[in-house]
Design a protein around this motif. Sequence first.
Motif, short mmCIF file in Angstrom:
data_model
loop_
_atom_site.label_atom_id
_atom_site.label_comp_id
_atom_site.label_asym_id
_atom_site.label_seq_id
_atom_site.Cartn_x
_atom_site.Cartn_y
_atom_site.Cartn_z
N ILE A 294 0.85 -1.20 0.00
CA ILE A 294 0.00 0.00 0.00
C ILE A 294 0.88 1.25 0.00
CG2 ILE A 294 -1.67 1.35 1.34
CD1 ILE A 294 -2.89 -1.31 2.24
N LYS A 295 1.94 1.25 0.85
CA LYS A 295 2.85 2.39 0.91
C LYS A 295 3.55 2.59 -0.43
CE LYS A 295 3.90 2.57 5.83
NZ LYS A 295 4.95 2.48 6.84
N ARG A 296 4.00 1.48 -1.03
CA ARG A 296 4.67 1.59 -2.33
C ARG A 296 3.71 2.11 -3.39
NH1 ARG A 296 7.50 -4.05 -3.17
NH2 ARG A 296 6.26 -4.53 -1.36
N GLY A 297 2.47 1.67 -3.32
CA GLY A 297 1.46 2.14 -4.27
C GLY A 297 1.22 3.64 -4.11
N LEU A 298 1.14 4.09 -2.86
CA LEU A 298 0.93 5.52 -2.61
C LEU A 298 2.14 6.33 -3.06
CD1 LEU A 298 -0.80 5.53 0.91
CD2 LEU A 298 -1.82 6.12 -1.30
N LEU A 299 3.34 5.81 -2.77
CA LEU A 299 4.55 6.50 -3.21
C LEU A 299 4.62 6.58 -4.73
CD1 LEU A 299 7.35 5.20 -0.81
CD2 LEU A 299 6.51 7.54 -1.04
N LEU A 300 4.25 5.51 -5.39
CA LEU A 300 4.25 5.48 -6.86
C LEU A 300 3.24 6.49 -7.40
CD1 LEU A 300 5.69 4.01 -9.12
CD2 LEU A 300 3.87 2.31 -9.09
N GLU A 301 2.07 6.53 -6.80
CA GLU A 301 1.04 7.47 -7.23
C GLU A 301 1.51 8.91 -7.02
OE1 GLU A 301 -3.45 8.56 -5.86
OE2 GLU A 301 -2.91 6.43 -5.85
N GLN A 302 2.12 9.19 -5.87
CA GLN A 302 2.64 10.53 -5.60
C GLN A 302 3.76 10.89 -6.58
OE1 GLN A 302 3.72 10.27 -1.47
NE2 GLN A 302 1.68 10.88 -0.77
N THR A 303 4.59 9.92 -6.91
CA THR A 303 5.67 10.16 -7.87
C THR A 303 5.10 10.53 -9.23
OG1 THR A 303 7.12 8.61 -6.70
CG2 THR A 303 7.72 9.15 -8.96
N PHE A 304 4.07 9.82 -9.67
CA PHE A 304 3.43 10.15 -10.94
C PHE A 304 2.79 11.53 -10.90
CE2 PHE A 304 3.23 5.44 -11.89
CZ PHE A 304 4.14 5.50 -12.93
N ASP A 305 2.18 11.88 -9.77
CA ASP A 305 1.60 13.22 -9.62
C ASP A 305 2.68 14.29 -9.73
OD1 ASP A 305 -0.92 12.17 -9.33
OD2 ASP A 305 -0.95 12.36 -7.13
N ILE A 306 3.81 14.07 -9.08
CA ILE A 306 4.93 15.02 -9.13
C ILE A 306 5.44 15.14 -10.55
CG2 ILE A 306 7.34 15.37 -8.44
CD1 ILE A 306 6.52 14.15 -5.70
N LEU A 307 5.60 14.02 -11.24
CA LEU A 307 6.08 14.06 -12.63
C LEU A 307 5.09 14.78 -13.54
CD1 LEU A 307 7.63 10.49 -13.03
CD2 LEU A 307 8.84 12.68 -12.92
N GLU A 308 3.82 14.56 -13.32
CA GLU A 308 2.79 15.24 -14.12
C GLU A 308 2.85 16.75 -13.90
OE1 GLU A 308 -2.03 15.29 -14.79
OE2 GLU A 308 -1.13 13.66 -13.66
N ASN A 309 2.97 17.16 -12.63
CA ASN A 309 3.09 18.58 -12.31
C ASN A 309 4.36 19.18 -12.91
OD1 ASN A 309 0.68 18.75 -10.91
ND2 ASN A 309 1.62 18.23 -8.96
N PHE A 310 5.45 18.44 -12.85
CA PHE A 310 6.71 18.89 -13.44
C PHE A 310 6.56 19.07 -14.94
CE2 PHE A 310 11.06 18.02 -15.04
CZ PHE A 310 11.70 19.11 -14.45
N HIS A 311 5.86 18.15 -15.57
CA HIS A 311 5.61 18.25 -17.02
C HIS A 311 4.79 19.51 -17.33
CE1 HIS A 311 3.37 17.21 -20.76
NE2 HIS A 311 4.59 16.92 -21.14
N LEU A 312 3.79 19.80 -16.53
CA LEU A 312 2.98 21.00 -16.72
C LEU A 312 3.81 22.27 -16.55
CD1 LEU A 312 -0.30 19.96 -14.87
CD2 LEU A 312 0.07 20.10 -17.35
N ILE A 313 4.71 22.25 -15.57
CA ILE A 313 5.60 23.39 -15.35
C ILE A 313 6.51 23.58 -16.56
CG2 ILE A 313 7.58 24.21 -13.98
CD1 ILE A 313 6.16 22.89 -11.53
N LEU A 314 7.04 22.49 -17.09
CA LEU A 314 7.90 22.59 -18.28
C LEU A 314 7.14 23.15 -19.47
CD1 LEU A 314 10.04 19.32 -18.11
CD2 LEU A 314 10.77 21.66 -17.65
N GLU A 315 5.91 22.72 -19.66
CA GLU A 315 5.08 23.26 -20.75
C GLU A 315 4.87 24.76 -20.58
OE1 GLU A 315 1.50 20.93 -20.69
OE2 GLU A 315 2.29 19.50 -22.15
N ASP A 316 4.62 25.19 -19.33
CA ASP A 316 4.45 26.62 -19.06
C ASP A 316 5.74 27.38 -19.37
OD1 ASP A 316 1.84 26.27 -18.30
OD2 ASP A 316 2.25 26.33 -16.15
N LEU A 317 6.87 26.82 -19.01
CA LEU A 317 8.15 27.47 -19.29
C LEU A 317 8.39 27.61 -20.79
CD1 LEU A 317 10.55 25.94 -16.62
CD2 LEU A 317 9.83 28.33 -16.83
#
Length: 64
Positions: free
Chosen positions: A4-27
């Motif tokens: 469960i912890k690994r699943g949550l960490l993986l989900e959070q990692t994907f959320d962070i990567l998605e946000n990072f991708h959005l930031i890069l698009e804005d840049l």
Amino acid sequence: MGKIKRGLLLEQTFDILENFHLILEDLVRVFENRDDLFEEVQNILENRKFIRTNKNILEHLELY
């Protein structure tokens, strides 16, 4: 519990990567707009130079 912890960490990692991708698009958009803005400023400066040159010619002609 470990899965469960690994699943949550993986989900959070994907959320962070998605946000990072959005930031890069804005840049990318900011830099594209910056290039447009730079071009507009160049045009304005060239127009001011042209106007100043014409004004100087007119002033010179008025002297004669």
